[in-house]
Design an enzyme around this catalytic site. Structure first.
Site, PDB file in Angstrom:
ATOM      1  N   ASP A  22       0.844  -1.199   0.000  1.00 11.81           N
ATOM      2  CA  ASP A  22       0.000   0.000   0.000  1.00 11.81           C
ATOM      3  C   ASP A  22       0.879   1.249   0.000  1.00 11.81           C
ATOM      4  O   ASP A  22       1.557   1.532   0.977  1.00 11.81           O
ATOM      5  CB  ASP A  22      -0.887  -0.037   1.252  1.00 11.81           C
ATOM      6  CG  ASP A  22      -1.803   1.179   1.371  1.00 11.81           C
ATOM      7  OD1 ASP A  22      -1.959   1.904   0.368  1.00 11.81           O
ATOM      8  OD2 ASP A  22      -2.359   1.372   2.465  1.00 11.81           O
ATOM      9  N   ASN A  24      -0.315   4.498  -0.714  1.00 14.59           N
ATOM     10  CA  ASN A  24      -0.974   5.743  -0.301  1.00 14.59           C
ATOM     11  C   ASN A  24      -1.597   5.677   1.093  1.00 14.59           C
ATOM     12  O   ASN A  24      -2.260   6.614   1.529  1.00 14.59           O
ATOM     13  CB  ASN A  24      -1.997   6.215  -1.349  1.00 14.59           C
ATOM     14  CG  ASN A  24      -3.196   5.273  -1.423  1.00 14.59           C
ATOM     15  OD1 ASN A  24      -3.248   4.259  -0.721  1.00 14.59           O
ATOM     16  ND2 ASN A  24      -4.162   5.607  -2.268  1.00 14.59           N
ATOM     17  N   ASP A  26      -4.076   3.925   2.424  1.00 11.93           N
ATOM     18  CA  ASP A  26      -5.527   3.814   2.663  1.00 11.93           C
ATOM     19  C   ASP A  26      -5.944   2.412   3.113  1.00 11.93           C
ATOM     20  O   ASP A  26      -7.132   2.111   3.197  1.00 11.93           O
ATOM     21  CB  ASP A  26      -6.311   4.233   1.405  1.00 11.93           C
ATOM     22  CG  ASP A  26      -6.085   3.279   0.233  1.00 11.93           C
ATOM     23  OD1 ASP A  26      -5.234   2.358   0.349  1.00 11.93           O
ATOM     24  OD2 ASP A  26      -6.747   3.434  -0.803  1.00 11.93           O
ATOM     25  N   ASP A  30      -1.948  -1.118  -3.784  1.00 15.64           N
ATOM     26  CA  ASP A  30      -2.194  -0.380  -5.030  1.00 15.64           C
ATOM     27  C   ASP A  30      -1.040  -0.604  -6.009  1.00 15.64           C
ATOM     28  O   ASP A  30      -0.020  -1.205  -5.670  1.00 15.64           O
ATOM     29  CB  ASP A  30      -2.406   1.116  -4.741  1.00 15.64           C
ATOM     30  CG  ASP A  30      -1.429   1.649  -3.703  1.00 15.64           C
ATOM     31  OD1 ASP A  30      -0.223   1.322  -3.825  1.00 15.64           O
ATOM     32  OD2 ASP A  30      -1.850   2.362  -2.766  1.00 15.64           O
ATOM     33  N   ASP A 187      -9.313 -15.757 -16.845  1.00 15.74           N
ATOM     34  CA  ASP A 187     -10.148 -16.208 -15.727  1.00 15.74           C
ATOM     35  C   ASP A 187     -11.288 -17.096 -16.235  1.00 15.74           C
ATOM     36  O   ASP A 187     -11.932 -16.772 -17.236  1.00 15.74           O
ATOM     37  CB  ASP A 187     -10.727 -14.969 -15.031  1.00 15.74           C
ATOM     38  CG  ASP A 187     -11.470 -15.303 -13.749  1.00 15.74           C
ATOM     39  OD1 ASP A 187     -10.836 -15.828 -12.829  1.00 15.74           O
ATOM     40  OD2 ASP A 187     -12.683 -15.036 -13.671  1.00 15.74           O
ATOM     41  N   GLU A 248      -6.932 -20.311 -16.921  1.00 17.13           N
ATOM     42  CA  GLU A 248      -7.393 -20.873 -15.645  1.00 17.13           C
ATOM     43  C   GLU A 248      -8.599 -21.735 -15.980  1.00 17.13           C
ATOM     44  O   GLU A 248      -9.715 -21.238 -16.112  1.00 17.13           O
ATOM     45  CB  GLU A 248      -7.791 -19.781 -14.646  1.00 17.13           C
ATOM     46  CG  GLU A 248      -8.077 -20.367 -13.273  1.00 17.13           C
ATOM     47  CD  GLU A 248      -9.362 -19.903 -12.609  1.00 17.13           C
ATOM     48  OE1 GLU A 248      -9.554 -20.208 -11.428  1.00 17.13           O
ATOM     49  OE2 GLU A 248     -10.204 -19.258 -13.258  1.00 17.13           O
TER      50      GLU A 248
HETATM   51  O1  TEU Z   1     -11.911 -18.712 -10.174  1.00 18.67           O
HETATM   52  C1  TEU Z   1     -12.690 -19.646 -10.868  1.00 18.67           C
HETATM   53  C2  TEU Z   1     -13.057 -20.821 -10.075  1.00 18.67           C
HETATM   54  O2  TEU Z   1     -13.536 -21.784 -10.627  1.00 18.67           O
HETATM   55  C3  TEU Z   1     -12.813 -20.721  -8.607  1.00 18.67           C
HETATM   56  O3  TEU Z   1     -13.760 -19.840  -8.148  1.00 18.67           O
HETATM   57  C4  TEU Z   1     -12.876 -21.994  -7.853  1.00 18.67           C
HETATM   58  O4  TEU Z   1     -13.966 -22.779  -8.247  1.00 18.67           O
HETATM   59  C5  TEU Z   1     -13.052 -21.679  -6.404  1.00 18.67           C
HETATM   60  O5  TEU Z   1     -12.111 -20.721  -6.054  1.00 18.67           O
HETATM   61  C6  TEU Z   1     -12.874 -22.908  -5.584  1.00 18.67           C
HETATM   62  O6  TEU Z   1     -12.258 -22.609  -4.400  1.00 18.67           O
HETATM   63  C7  TEU Z   1     -11.695 -17.484 -10.747  1.00 18.67           C
HETATM   64  C8  TEU Z   1     -10.907 -16.583  -9.832  1.00 18.67           C
HETATM   65  O7  TEU Z   1      -9.642 -17.141  -9.597  1.00 18.67           O
HETATM   66  C9  TEU Z   1     -11.684 -16.370  -8.573  1.00 18.67           C
HETATM   67  O8  TEU Z   1     -10.976 -15.584  -7.645  1.00 18.67           O
HETATM   68  C10 TEU Z   1     -12.982 -15.683  -8.939  1.00 18.67           C
HETATM   69  O9  TEU Z   1     -13.786 -15.571  -7.792  1.00 18.67           O
HETATM   70  C11 TEU Z   1     -13.740 -16.453 -10.007  1.00 18.67           C
HETATM   71  O10 TEU Z   1     -12.911 -16.840 -11.081  1.00 18.67           O
HETATM   72  C12 TEU Z   1     -14.826 -15.592 -10.604  1.00 18.67           C
HETATM   73  O11 TEU Z   1     -14.255 -14.609 -11.426  1.00 18.67           O
END
Ligand code: TEU
Length: 496
Positions: A22, A24, A26, A30, A187, A248
């Protein structure tokens, strides 16, 4: 910054921006805080950083609910701060990967607020799909229609059958590539495309997200998702300097995972098998063999992960700091790239006793599972506030002893173990690259020879083991006795 294939054996450090540093004062980390710690990251020896979302967001899911894909949330700074971060990182030879969240936007995104329903998934009636965070995956709006959200209600799923959605994301990719990013972490890369007609799942026992198994649910890992990556890859390839993307994707097998990776799709996919393994020589071996199958299928080394912002930290999962250090030295000696999660280099454990009223994870409110314990801010200094003023989650006072400052000059510290391992990885061709051969070893011991000339031994048993391995110990995850044995919960790297 070197060659275009840099990602094949890179060590990538995940920054969870809210919790890293951090600048700043808060109480929230960041981008300027990240920039100010680039020296720390450079001395740690990482090749790249991956920034979890820092975009404009109401923070219903820690920023994985994006309201503006082309701007920085004021909490994290500004686009100028981002530009300064990337310039300084590149000057130090550190690449920058950003998180891309294409499966859903925030309900505060201008499209959703303007009621552009054809860009989301609206229906007159819901089906039986459940949200990953618990409860139904559908929420009703004023006029009686329902919209789909595989995650929180504040995260409506985008409609990837709509060409405008596709065009928008191609443009978002170019926006960040033009700003100089080296790659994207995609994601929920197995989401986006839903089975035609949105059929019911039909099965009712247990959260659907955990049923991935062999029967895939109709909202994940659908064939159509690969068309999207085939659209994206030429965009990445049209930029110089080795721009990459890592998926992911939580899918059911190495074979399914391999389908995301290749010259026409993404460069890598997270291999979560290693993160899910127990601390035992046999489970590690099983998982490594399974993971190498994926590597064989795609003709490129896999990725390794021990911790991230979604799972309990590996010190706690494996039961001790000694085990976490041993698992780390095993990971860093495997062929492929390794993804580290901020704070693991300090040996931070999961914080298990956060008061309920401070927890912020939407999964906690809906299904009682909280990922906040791995998101507690990092302790930088040993005194007073540990480098934070009024941090967004309280930092345990015992973490004074784990702070970066406390570990800086201690040769036995976890921080210095990571530094030594990453420095060796840069020098030794057998670490990260090369081949892997299993060596005969007693039960509870894992032993591999990495070509050329490096032997890695992990003892997960309860007794010390004596091994007849001629060579010089390059690094050990814990103290070694003078009698030449390897103590329990210890990994050693031996130069033949
Ligand atoms: O995670 C996708 C996901 O499938 C996970 O949420 C997983 O099933 C869960 O963490 C089980 O513990 C991604 C991101 O890494 C996560 O932080 C987000 O919440 C999610 O997508 C939604 O965008």
């Amino acid at each position: 910054l070197g060659n275009d294939d840099w990602w094949r054996d890179a060590v990538v450090y995940q920054v969870y921006p809210r919790s890293f540093a951090d600048a700043n004062g808060d109480g929230m980390g960041d981008l300027e805080g990240v920039r100010q710690h680039l020296g720390y990251l450079s001395r740690l020896g990482v090749d790249a950083i991956w920034l979890s979302p820092f975009y404009t967001s109401p923070m219903a899911d820690g920023g994985y609910d994006v309201a503006d894909y082309r701007d920085v949330d004021p909490m994290f700074g500004s686009l100028a701060d981002f530009d300064a971060l990337i310039t300084d990182a590149h000057a130090l030879g550190i690449r920058v990967i950003v998180d891309l969240v294409p499966n859903h936007s925030s309900d505060q995104h201008p499209w959703f607020k303007a009621g552009l329903r054809d860009r989301y998934v609206f229906r007159d009636r819901p089906n039986d799909w459940e949200s990953i965070f618990g409860g139904p995956a559908w929420t009703q709006v004023e006029d009686g229609q329902w919209y789909l959200h595989l995650f929180a209600p504040e995260q409506p799923d985008l409609n990837w059958d709509n060409p405008e959605v596709r065009a928008e994301f191609r443009d978002i990719l170019r926006f960040w590539l033009d700003r100089g990013v080296d790659g994207f972490r995609v994601d929920v890369a197995h989401g986006m495309i839903k089975a035609e007609g949105l059929p019911d799942v039909g099965q009712k026992d247990g959260p659907q997200a955990e049923m991935l198994g062999d029967e895939r649910v109709p909202y994940f890992d659908q064939d159509g998702v690969h068309d999207i990556y085939r659209e994206w890859r030429p965009i990445l390839d049209s930029y110089p300097g080795g721009r990459m993307a890592v998926a992911e994707a939580w899918v059911s097998s190495p074979e399914r995972l391999a389908r995301y990776v290749g010259p026409d799709e993404l460069h890598q996919a997270f291999n979560f098998e290693f993160m899910m393994a127990d601390f035992h020589a046999k489970s590690f071996r099983t998982v490594i063999e399974k993971s190498l199958r994926e590597a064989d299928l795609v003709g490129a080394p896999t990725t390794w992960v021990l911790s991230n912002h979604d799972k309990p930290r590996h010190v706690t999962r494996h039961g001790s700091l000694a085990r976490a250090r041993a698992a780390t030295l095993l990971m860093l000696a495997l062929p492929g790239s390794a993804y580290l999660y901020n704070g693991e280099e300090l040996g931070l454990p999961e914080v298990l006793d956060l008061p309920d009223e401070l927890r912020q994870d939407p999964a906690f409110l809906r299904r009682g599972e909280s990922r906040d314990g791995c998101r507690v801010p990092l302790p930088w200094t040993s005194t007073g506030d540990l480098g934070w003023r009024d941090p967004w989650l309280p930092i345990p006072s015992e973490w004074a002893a784990l702070s970066a400052e406390a570990q800086e000059d201690d040769p036995g510290s976890t921080l210095n173990l990571y530094r030594a391992a990453l420095a060796l990885r840069k020098r030794h061709p057998a670490l990260g690259g090369g081949t892997l051969r299993w060596l005969d070893s007693p039960k509870d011991v894992l032993a591999v020879e990495r070509d050329p000339g490096l032997v890695v031994v992990l003892n997960t048993g309860e007794e010390p083991v004596a091994l007849d391995l001629p060579g010089e110990v390059l690094l050990s995850s814990g103290p070694l006795p003078a009698d030449g044995t390897i103590p329990p919960d210890t990994t050693v790297w031996i130069q033949r």
